[in-house]
Design an enzyme around this catalytic site. Structure first.
Site, PDB file in Angstrom:
ATOM      1  N   GLU A   1       0.921  -1.493  -0.140  1.00  9.93           N
ATOM      2  CA  GLU A   1       0.527   0.146  -0.225  1.00  9.93           C
ATOM      3  C   GLU A   1       0.999   1.443   0.277  1.00  9.93           C
ATOM      4  O   GLU A   1       0.754   2.298  -0.586  1.00  9.93           O
ATOM      5  CB  GLU A   1      -1.343   0.458   1.003  1.00  9.93           C
TER       6      GLU A   1
ATOM      7  N   PHE B   1     -11.654  -7.243  14.338  1.00 13.46           N
ATOM      8  CA  PHE B   1     -10.443  -7.615  13.648  1.00 13.46           C
ATOM      9  C   PHE B   1     -10.122  -6.088  12.476  1.00 13.46           C
ATOM     10  O   PHE B   1     -11.378  -5.976  11.536  1.00 13.46           O
ATOM     11  CB  PHE B   1     -10.993  -8.909  12.305  1.00 13.46           C
ATOM     12  N   GLN B   2      -9.415  -6.516  12.174  1.00 11.06           N
ATOM     13  CA  GLN B   2      -8.077  -4.411  11.357  1.00 11.06           C
ATOM     14  C   GLN B   2      -8.923  -3.848  11.277  1.00 11.06           C
ATOM     15  O   GLN B   2      -8.782  -3.586  10.804  1.00 11.06           O
ATOM     16  CB  GLN B   2      -8.662  -5.712   9.337  1.00 11.06           C
TER      17      GLN B   2
ATOM     18  N   LYS C   1     -17.619  -0.749   6.225  1.00  8.99           N
ATOM     19  CA  LYS C   1     -18.336  -1.599   5.065  1.00  8.99           C
ATOM     20  C   LYS C   1     -19.981  -1.602   5.021  1.00  8.99           C
ATOM     21  O   LYS C   1     -19.984  -2.573   3.757  1.00  8.99           O
ATOM     22  CB  LYS C   1     -17.754  -3.624   4.898  1.00  8.99           C
TER      23      LYS C   1
ATOM     24  N   MET D   1      23.890   9.609   2.942  1.00  4.35           N
ATOM     25  CA  MET D   1      23.549  10.403   3.659  1.00  4.35           C
ATOM     26  C   MET D   1      24.066  10.422   5.142  1.00  4.35           C
ATOM     27  O   MET D   1      23.835  11.583   5.379  1.00  4.35           O
ATOM     28  CB  MET D   1      22.161  10.825   3.286  1.00  4.35           C
TER      29      MET D   1
END
Ligand SMILES: Cc1ncc(C[n+]2csc(CCOP(=O)(O)OP(=O)(O)O)c2C)c(N)n1
Ligand SMILES: [Mg+2]
Length: 621
Positions: free
Chosen positions: A68, A130-131, A180, A527
């Site tokens: 993502e 969940f999630q 959802k 760097m």
């Protein structure tokens, strides 16, 4: 039906359009289509698969990133290359949190981004489902605006507002979190044709009185400098800037966000300023000082800098100002910006003006055309020419390079074939005739990309400037290439940064996105290593990326990695091979990676250490 009702209905029909009964997901997709979205970078999951189902029935191209974060950066690349909002989507929980870096990046660099997240059903919110993550709450400090949709009937209005807010005024990211159950609900949508957000006024314009004051200050000054940034690019004000600068004969320095806002090949260009910017740009703004050994020593001025700083669409970032109270210490500061919260935030302005920069510069150009500036800035231009001649961007094969592990272990006997990273970028500039869209990772290579590629156009350098997010380069290149398939899009990357989103090679291959990458492979987090060398006596604190048990080996083997993804890759070690390999890369009609092995001993110069002043600038090797 009474006449009044009929008239009201007709008026409403002009503003609103009724659609057929659809699910929330289908309404969302229909809204995206109405906004002209042609591509979405989206990774599915339980809480967003409904929307993916709707996308399969849409003309919108859905690009499946392999992470993502890659999707968010790709959407940003698309947005930075075009000025239109990039769109990315993820599922709830880990999918959403994986977007956060991209959202923060868009916030820091004012990139129009619409980030859509699936959310658990409303009845489960707050139950530790969940999630479930509170992505709305989590991203509050890094969005321009955000929505959690709780009613299917709000979808059309919210999507329209989201695009409006993301793309107008000072652009930025907008989050839409869609549970959802709302995706699955059904209704007849009412699509608004107009958008009005109460209290949001993105079109602020300077008054002629204020602009006349600027002209008065220019007439009074001897050493004016324009200091301009990303605001010129997002505000589509390059043309107006050029007209004004040429008419008034004022030299221009940009921030790294502003690279290309004014052609860097133009005689009035001072390139970019700040920590690793041009010495001559830093001197022009701050004055030239005798180099001093310690920050406690007094600053001894050799020549004065700007007595008038015209700051347009910039935010006086610390990488630009160094020690902020010493920045342009003796100049009058005019600050013009569309975002009132930027004014007097980092550096007080003598003349603060809240305005769209395109309007302000266009009007200034017209005013100066009508009544030309009478002041002769000849002596100032002469001083600047002398500074440009004294300290151009440059590089040499130093003693350190000659003695480096790179020479001992990789180039022994062929030392003259060494490729310095700066050289590789110069060759790319030549071969692309300065016309490519360049993306970068974060690190030394990013600064060299800014120094050794000269940007002629806005939206040509796409780089994570404010957030400084490693891993940005290649996914951003994918997004830019999707948006601009006919342009060369090349990611100039570091080995550390490239590895951070290497999975996007799969996206490039499967989606047939011919974005190119040049890895300036120094086997180090260059760097950080440079700071170790300067400030920590060269003690390495986990900045070596190679295999410590086999330092002769280049690790990882990018040719093998890319090949496994189905992407062509060549390793280039010798200078004689660089040009032909780069030519092959540019000619290829498919993704292509060059792994260019360079010494790690180079430092990016000039260098004004963090919080220091121009008197502390290191500018010669
Ligand atoms: C996500 C992230 N983690 C850590 C850093 C800190 N950081 C800045 S530059 C840099 C080194 C980058 O190495 P590389 O990509 O190989 O570029 P180089 O400097 O070697 O050209 C690091 C670790 C960062 N900017 N971003
Ligand atoms: Mg590196």
């Amino acid at each position: 039906m009474s006449k009044t009702i009929e008239t009201a209905k007709k008026a409403a029909a002009k503003r609103l359009e009724l659609g057929p009964t659809m699910s929330g997901s289908e309404i969302l997709v229909a809204c995206l289509e109405r906004e002209g979205v042609d591509t979405i970078f989206a990774y599915p999951g339980g809480a967003s698969m409904e929307i993916h189902q709707a996308l399969t029935r849409s003309k919108i191209r859905t690009v499946l990133p392999r992470h993502e974060q890659g999707g968010a950066f790709a959407a940003e690349g698309y947005a930075r290359a075009t000025g239109r909002a990039g769109v990315c989507m993820a599922t709830s929980g880990p999918g959403a949190t994986n977007l956060v870096t991209g959202i923060a990046d868009a916030y820091m660099d004012s990139v129009p981004l619409v980030a859509i997240t699936g959310q658990v059903p409303q009845a489960m919110i707050g139950k530790g489902a969940f999630q479930e993550t509170d992505i709305y709450g989590m991203t509050l400090p890094v969005v321009k605006h955000s929505y959690l949709i709780t009613d299917i009937n709000d979808i059309p209005r919210i999507v329209k507002e989201a695009f409006h807010i993301a793309q107008t005024g000072r652009p930025g990211p907008v989050l839409i979190d869609l549970p959802k159950n709302v995706q699955q609900a059904r209704t007849q949508p009412v699509f608004p044709k107009e958008v009005r957000v109460r209290g949001y006024q993105p079109n602020l314009k300077a008054s002629d009185l204020e602009l006349n004051e600027i002209i008065g200050l220019i007439e009074k000054s001897d050493r004016p400098v324009l200091y301009v940034g990303g605001g010129i690019i997002t505000g589509n004000a390059s043309e107006e800037l050029r007209r004004f600068a040429e008419a008034a004969q004022i030299p221009i320095t940009t921030t790294i966000m502003g690279c290309g806002a004014f052609p860097e090949t133009h005689p009035l260009s001072l390139r970019w300023l700040g920590m690793h910017g041009a010495a001559f740009a830093n001197w022009a703004v701050n004055g030239e000082y005798e180099p001093r050994a310690s920050r406690n020593d007094p600053m001894k001025r050799i020549a004065p800098g700007a007595d008038l700083l015209l700051a347009f669409g910039v935010r006086f970032d610390d990488r630009v100002t160094g020690k902020v109270d010493k920045f342009c210490e003796t100049g009058t500061i005019v600050h013009v910006d569309i975002d009132p919260s930027e004014i007097n935030k980092n550096k007080p302005a003598n003349l603060p003006i809240v305005s769209d920069v395109k309007y302000a510069l266009g009007r200034l150009a017209a005013m100066v055309k009508e009544r030309p500036i009478t002041k002769d800035f000849g002596p100032w231009h002469k001083q600047i020419a002398a500074w440009k001649a004294k300290a151009p961007f440059g590089y040499t094969v130093t003693e350190e390079v000659m003695k480096s592990q790179h020479m001992r272990e990789h180039l022994k006997g062929r030392e003259s074939e060494v490729i310095l990273p700066q050289k590789a970028i110069e060759v790319l500039y030549e071969l692309t005739k300065g016309e490519a869209i360049i993306t970068t990772g974060v690190g030394q290579h990013q600064m060299w990309a800014g120094q050794f590629y000269k940007f002629k156009y806005p939206r040509q350098l796409l780089t994570s400037a404010g957030l400084g997010a490693m891993g940005y380069g290649y996914p951003a290149a994918l997004g830019a290439k999707v948006a601009c398939p006919d342009r060369h899009v090349v990611d100039i990357d570091g080995d550390g940064s490239f590895l951070m989103n290497i999975q996007e090679l799969a996206t490039a291959h499967i989606e047939k996105i011919a974005a190119k990458a040049i890895i300036l492979n120094n086997q180090h987090l260059g760097m950080v290593m440079q700071w170790e060398d300067r400030f920590y006596k060269g003690n390495r604190g986990h900045t070596y990326l190679g295999d410590p048990d086999n330092r002769k080996l280049i690790y990882p083997d990018y040719v093998a990695v890319c090949t496994s993804f189905g992407v062509k890759c060549e390793r280039v070690l010798y200078q004689k091979d660089l040009r032909p390999a780069m030519q092959r890369m540019l000619e290829a009609d498919e993704p292509y990676v060059l792994d260019v092995i360079v010494p790690y001993t180079e430092h990016v110069l000039p260098f004004i250490p963090a919080g220091a002043t121009v008197a502390d600038m290191i500018w010669q090797a």
